[in-house]
Structures are given as structure tokens and as C-alpha cells.
Write an enzyme that holds these catalytic residues in place. Sequence first.
Site, PDB file in Angstrom:
ATOM      1  CB  THR A   1      33.675  27.458 -14.212  1.00 53.33           C
ATOM      2  OG1 THR A   1      34.661  27.803 -13.244  1.00 53.33           O
ATOM      3  CG2 THR A   1      32.838  28.673 -14.557  1.00 53.33           C
ATOM      4  CB  CYS A   2      35.383  22.949 -15.893  1.00 56.54           C
ATOM      5  SG  CYS A   2      36.341  21.439 -16.013  1.00 56.54           S
TER       6      CYS A   2
END
Length: 185
Positions: free
Chosen positions: A14-15
Site C-alpha cells: 500500500t501507499c
Amino acid sequence: MVKANIVLDAKGLTCPMPIVKTKKKMKDLKAGEILEIEATDKGSTADLQAWANSTGHEYLGTESEGEILHHFLRKGGEHSSESTPSIPEVSLEAFKQKVESEESLNILDVRELDEYEEAHIPGVVHIPLGEVEKRSNELNKDAEIYIICHSGRRSEMAAQTMKKQGFKKVINVVPGMRDWTGKTE
């Protein structure tokens, strides 16, 4: 499907990790070569588009295959810029104090809609990163604007985009909503 020179596996990340890994892997390519990034994070499409745009690389598109997103980027030439103007940052703790003081603040949340709907700071303006370039006219270019995302990476890219459009006082909130402990809606 586009033919890639190198494939990067960013599934399950994820980011900001898909961007971090992409930036590192892009250094292994020659100008004009294509990197395919396999990802499962829905926000990676807007993240990679904005990152490519801000660094001189070319975003070629995204193809879906079930849950897997296949993003394609072409490495820019020798004039592509890996360094961009620095954006002022504020720590999450200092930002939280400003919010809790009920000072009038302009806050822009650039996360994807599902992240925003899960929880956001009351009174923020929501414009997902992928729409910032087109919708920044909804904001006052002369106002001080605090930009927040999940970790601080997308908000930095949004600030870079806005700075190029003439915004003078954009401030990146680091690390972002991931560690936010204040009020949410």
C-alpha cells in the site's frame, strides 16, 4: 497488453511502497524502456500517474486482470527530473495542535474516495490525487493549504502539482491519516 522490459511486483503493498519501489526500479531502465508495475492497491493508479508526470516519465496506462492492476511507465530521457522543488512539511503532531485549536485552516485530503469515506478530518476538502490537476481551481491559490493523504507521499505529489499551477503556500502533512488520532467523521 503493453510489452515491458522489466516487471515489478508490488502486489499486496500500500501507499507509499508501490511508488518507492517504482522509483528505485526505474533507475535500472534506460530512457525509452518500459516498466510494468503489478499492484493490488487501488490508489496506485493515481499515485503512479502523478509520480510519472512529476518526474518526466510517461504514464502509458493501466490494465486490470482480476484484482491485479498492471501499470505501464516509460522511462523519460536524460532530461527527466527525479528531483522536484521541495515542499514545506508539518509534522502530524504540530498539525493536530492547529486543528484542535479550532484555527481556521484550509485542509485538502487527496486520498481515494473509499479511504476518505472510512474516516476524515471534519471540514476538509476532498479531491483525490488523480483529480487535483483538473480540480485545483476549486481552491484559493493565495491561501495556505495543508495537504494530507494516508502516509505523506500522495500529498507531496499533490503539492508539487499545485505548486506548478501557481499555489504559493502548500504544506505537506507527514505522515498523514495513517497515524491520525484526532477527531474524524
